[in-house]
Design an enzyme around this catalytic site. Structure first.
Site, mmCIF file in Angstrom:
data_model
loop_
_atom_site.group_PDB
_atom_site.id
_atom_site.type_symbol
_atom_site.label_atom_id
_atom_site.label_comp_id
_atom_site.label_asym_id
_atom_site.label_seq_id
_atom_site.Cartn_x
_atom_site.Cartn_y
_atom_site.Cartn_z
ATOM 1 N N LYS A 44 15.310 13.387 4.954
ATOM 2 C CA LYS A 44 14.766 14.024 6.105
ATOM 3 C C LYS A 44 13.936 14.913 5.977
ATOM 4 O O LYS A 44 12.502 14.719 6.843
ATOM 5 C CB LYS A 44 16.062 14.980 6.199
ATOM 6 C CG LYS A 44 15.838 15.945 7.906
ATOM 7 C CD LYS A 44 17.083 17.219 8.083
ATOM 8 C CE LYS A 44 16.503 18.204 6.297
ATOM 9 N NZ LYS A 44 16.950 19.329 6.513
ATOM 10 N N THR A 45 13.220 15.604 4.886
ATOM 11 C CA THR A 45 12.276 16.581 4.588
ATOM 12 C C THR A 45 10.690 15.515 4.687
ATOM 13 O O THR A 45 9.796 15.729 5.250
ATOM 14 C CB THR A 45 12.315 16.880 3.840
ATOM 15 O OG1 THR A 45 13.108 17.999 3.516
ATOM 16 C CG2 THR A 45 11.071 18.042 3.790
ATOM 17 N N ASP A 235 14.418 22.480 12.478
ATOM 18 C CA ASP A 235 15.077 22.001 11.192
ATOM 19 C C ASP A 235 16.552 21.742 11.070
ATOM 20 O O ASP A 235 16.226 23.533 11.719
ATOM 21 C CB ASP A 235 13.521 21.833 9.812
ATOM 22 C CG ASP A 235 14.998 20.793 9.300
ATOM 23 O OD1 ASP A 235 15.296 20.452 8.913
ATOM 24 O OD2 ASP A 235 14.775 21.704 6.880
ATOM 25 N N GLU A 236 16.808 21.376 10.274
ATOM 26 C CA GLU A 236 18.650 22.250 10.568
ATOM 27 C C GLU A 236 19.218 22.745 11.700
ATOM 28 O O GLU A 236 19.204 23.967 12.082
ATOM 29 C CB GLU A 236 18.945 23.583 9.250
ATOM 30 C CG GLU A 236 17.746 22.738 8.089
ATOM 31 C CD GLU A 236 19.102 22.005 7.063
ATOM 32 O OE1 GLU A 236 19.806 21.384 7.910
ATOM 33 O OE2 GLU A 236 18.161 21.851 5.690
ATOM 34 N N GLN A 266 26.806 18.835 7.740
ATOM 35 C CA GLN A 266 26.200 19.969 6.766
ATOM 36 C C GLN A 266 25.665 21.600 7.599
ATOM 37 O O GLN A 266 25.151 22.161 7.294
ATOM 38 C CB GLN A 266 24.667 19.542 6.032
ATOM 39 C CG GLN A 266 24.654 18.501 5.092
ATOM 40 C CD GLN A 266 23.308 18.149 4.304
ATOM 41 O OE1 GLN A 266 22.567 19.150 3.241
ATOM 42 N NE2 GLN A 266 23.103 16.936 5.073
ATOM 43 N N ARG A 621 23.971 17.376 -3.431
ATOM 44 C CA ARG A 621 22.653 18.139 -3.957
ATOM 45 C C ARG A 621 22.319 16.962 -5.171
ATOM 46 O O ARG A 621 21.239 17.265 -6.125
ATOM 47 C CB ARG A 621 22.561 19.804 -4.804
ATOM 48 C CG ARG A 621 22.601 20.274 -4.005
ATOM 49 C CD ARG A 621 21.940 20.588 -2.414
ATOM 50 N NE ARG A 621 22.627 20.095 -1.410
ATOM 51 C CZ ARG A 621 21.283 19.453 -0.508
ATOM 52 N NH1 ARG A 621 20.386 18.911 -0.514
ATOM 53 N NH2 ARG A 621 22.139 18.764 0.569
#
Length: 766
Positions: A44-45, A235-236, A266, A621
């Site tokens: 994503k980043t 973002d997010e 998330q 993670r």
DNA sequence: TACTAAGCTCTTTTT
DNA sequence: GAGCTTAGTA
């Protein structure tokens, strides 16, 4: 990398070569509304950074691009990555957290709504203290109106753009308050906002609310910013709350060039108002939206990805999405059962030590994640003993330490003398003889004369009724005046140093030679160094004023000051703080019911679903190896309580788990701690599917006996017979430690052996 | 007014 | 166990 001066081009720029097809599409589609649903570990980043780089590549000035993130960490990371792609130009991007970006805008525009441009930002401590003051003034019981609760409700209202005025008219809210016997909420809310406004202060929520208010009521200003930000990226997005949603919607209304990236699985910030509906409804808000789904996970092994899915699938509310990976299957997830927090720490430290040896990994490859900050302690101890370097992210931030806040309060007050929360901290620290009596008279005068506290202080000579404190207050006022006189001519560092010395703060701390005193002194030095760095850092194009430093500090809460960011150490952090990060090996500790999922979340399904998403975040993670651990007992408020394994372990398909150290065999361990039986046996497990023999609900602890008092059994000897208020009768087997740390090992008749800290033990000698 | 001792309350996550 | 508040004392 520098861009050749070329025409805008639709060709694929060469630096995008190594993207995969869905990522590539999401990057190339720059114009119009775009939603990217990005599963965990799907790059994503990467997509976001390449997308921004691509927009810049097309000839857009970074100055016209707005990129919003939730944490400073994420912003910093992304800025670095973009800089690698587009060079120093990236510094001109408007990129940061919602709060930092809008605070910056407010510095320019706040005067339009009556705030000074040098407004103070109240952190949660300031807000809480103000609430307490208000409760006291209004004579409201703070047991019924707990400051945190009040603050939470105010925050909820603000996040939903309900002003204090609206609140009075909102029947639903008013009725709720009445029903819970807290009919004064609206009055408190109004008093709170009024006080903040008078103090020239905004709390975290105000930064968003006021931005929205300006955009709503001042079309010219909205227009200006709408045209400035030609491209907006969020973002997010799943973590945006209503006011954030409204602001971005307003800003994007002209160009419609808005790209939101998120993963509903998330979403973990509902507690601060995040509305998962925002991402679910994006398609409704922008009918011509293009949606891209990134479903391939490049980060984790199959076992980890599948285990995560097997838990999250229990949630009802979800966007359709299938996360998969082509990575290797990987090791099973190892679950361990430990007798106590300390044992858990020891075990984790041992595993890390082994993995380091066997796989030649640096410390950096490991992370220990937990639900609450308090859990870090046992881990720290174990790691220190094992000689493994670690670093704790989050927790009590440097800027929240008392001595640091004290100095910052002086600086805040110098910048904005209406800031009464700052004043309260500093007026008698270091002690200068202005005690409660004088302060109360000041407050009384301030109300009576309808003047701010600072006005009263400046004119203290005209109020003889202040009494003996008068001259002291006058001195204080003059000292502050002298600081204020320096603000225009002195840079932030020199001014701060001057303040620290003149006020006697430095001296007071220097003279304290206790361990804490020394560390406090060091922290002040450290803070001053920080200010110096801020002043000398010529990379940042921001002005070097004290006001700017204070703003940065107020909004920069997530990162500890660390001189050596490259240090090879293990990362310890809460799951919340770990979002967006990845580690080859992850230990997730404290997998206990009531801890994770949190006790408070078990009240309703929605909150439980959020805990589940949190678990999903934690698990994903990990790149290669995941360890889950729990303790069967844990100290809480000084007494040992039995714990049961988290339901989330149960929800993972057992074929992904290595339970050799957790389940059947551990029955022996379990029974050794026979005191647990007493509490557990009341409820038999309802499902025989469970891999644990323990039930899901612990029986309540026996009631406390008021006839027992803690401590005062210093004359206790081995062999004494004692009566404990909860554990019953027993015989002292051993006494260890000295003074405050003295402990006794007692063989209780019914529940076996226990070690008790005498200072806290509620028992008496028979 | 300032300092110390005893007493009471607390359970989460972050900008 | 910790942090904060209140009560008691110098």
């Amino acid at each position: 990398m520098n861009w050749p001066d070329q025409e805008k081009s639709d060709e694929v720029p060469p630096f995008l070569d190594n993207l995969n097809p869905p990522q590539m599409q999401a990057v190339l589609h720059t114009d119009g509304p775009v939603m990217i649903i990005a599963g965990a570990g799907s790059g994503k980043t990467r997509v976001l950074t390449f997308r921004i780089a691509n927009i810049v590549h097309k000839g857009v000035d970074p100055f016209n691009i707005l990129a919003l993130t939730f944490t400073n960490k994420a912003a910093k990371e992304m800025r670095n990555r973009i800089e690698k792609l587009v060079g120093g130009n990236a510094r001109n991007l408007w990129m940061g957290t919602f709060h930092s970006v809008f605070a910056r805008i407010l510095r320019q525009e706040a005067e339009r709504i009556g705030y000074p441009s040098n407004f103070t930002i109240y952190d949660s401590d300031d807000s809480k203290s103000l609430i307490k003051t208000i409760l006291k003034e209004m004579n409201i019981d703070d047991k019924m109106y707990k400051p945190n609760l009040v603050l939470g409700r105010i925050s909820m209202a603000k996040n939903n753009l309900i002003t204090a005025k609206d609140y009075f008219q909102n029947e639903e809210l008013i009725n709720q308050d009445k029903a819970s016997n807290r009919g004064k909420f609206a009055d408190i809310y109004l008093a709170y906002t009024t006080r903040c406004f008078k103090a020239g202060a905004m709390d975290f929520d105000d930064i968003l609310v006021n931005t929205h208010m300006i955009f709503k009521h001042h079309v010219d200003i909205l227009n200006k910013w709408q045209h400035k930000f030609k491209y907006i990226l969020v973002d997010e997005y799943q973590d945006t709350n209503h006011v954030q949603y409204m602001i971005t919607k307003k800003l994007a209304a002209v160009t419609q060039n808005i790209c939101v990236v998120g993963d509903d699985a998330q979403s973990i910030y509902a507690f601060r108002g995040a509305n998962i509906q925002n991402i679910l409804n994006f398609e409704r808000d922008y009918p011509d939206v293009s949606t891209y789904k990134l479903e391939q996970n490049y980060r984790s092994t199959q076992i980890i990805v599948n285990a995560a899915s097997s838990v999250i699938k229990n949630n009802k509310k979800q966007l359709e999405k299938k996360v998969w990976t082509a990575n290797e299957e990987g090791d099973k997830i190892k679950v361990t059962r430990n007798a106590s927090e300390n044992d858990e720490g020891k075990r984790v430290a041992e595993y890390i030590f082994q993995d380091k040896q066997n796989e030649h990994l640096p410390n950096k490859a490991f992370a220990i994640l937990y639900r609450t900050n308090a859990q870090s302690r046992a881990m720290e101890e174990a790691l220190r003993r094992q000689g493994i370097d670690y670093r704790i992210y989050g927790g009590t931030s440097f800027y929240q330490r008392k001595e640091v806040k004290d100095l910052l309060s002086y600086l805040r007050f110098v910048i904005n003398p209406n800031d009464e929360e700052a004043l309260k901290r500093i007026i008698n620290y270091p002690a200068r003889g202005i005690g409660d009596t004088s302060l109360n008279r000041l407050i009384y005068l301030s109300g009576q004369q309808n003047m701010g506290l600072w006005e009263v202080i400046k004119n203290i000579r005209s109020f003889p009724e202040i009494g003996n404190g008068g001259p002291k207050i006058e001195n204080f006022g003059m000292m502050i005046q002298s600081f204020i006189g320096l603000t225009d001519t002195t840079n932030a560092f020199d001014l701060a140093t001057h303040v620290a010395k003149q006020t006697g703060l430095m001296r007071t701390l220097f003279e304290d030679k206790s361990v804490e005193g020394i560390s406090r002194y060091e922290n002040i030095t450290e803070l001053l160094n920080g200010i110096q760095e801020f002043v000398e850092d010529d990379e940042s194009e921001k002005d070097k004023t004290l006001a700017n430093f204070l703003e940065e500090v107020a909004l920069y809460t997530d990162d500890q000051k660390d001189k050596d960011p490259d240090r090879d150490c293990i990362s310890l952090m809460t799951i919340h703080a770990s979002k967006g990060l990845e580690f080859p090996i992850v230990h997730l500790i404290g997998m206990e019911e009531n801890l994770f999922p949190s006790q408070m979340a078990l009240m309703n399904r929605q909150e439980l679903e959020e805990e589940r998403r949190l678990f999903y975040v934690a698990v994903t993670r990990a790149e290669r190896k995941l360890y889950l651990s729990f303790a069967t007992s844990r100290f809480k408020y000084g007494s040992l309580i039995p714990c049961e394994p988290s339901r989330f372990i149960d929800e993972i398909d057992s074929k992904y788990l290595d339970m050799s150290l957790a389940s059947m065999k551990s029955k022996a361990v379990y029974q050794r701690n026979s005191d647990e039986e007493q509490f557990v046996s009341a409820n038999k497990p309802t499902s025989n599917k469970s891999i644990f023999t323990t039930p899901k609900v612990a029986a309540p602890l026996p009631p406390e006996d008021p006839n027992f008092v803690a401590g005062d059994i210093s004359q206790l000897k081995v062999g004494d017979m004692v009566q404990h208020q909860r554990f019953g009768r027993g015989v002292v087997a051993e006494i260890e430690g000295e003074g405050q740390n003295q402990k006794a090992k007692v063989n209780f008749d019914n529940i076996g052996t226990k070690v008790l800290v005498l200072k806290f033990a509620k028992m008496r000698i028979l």
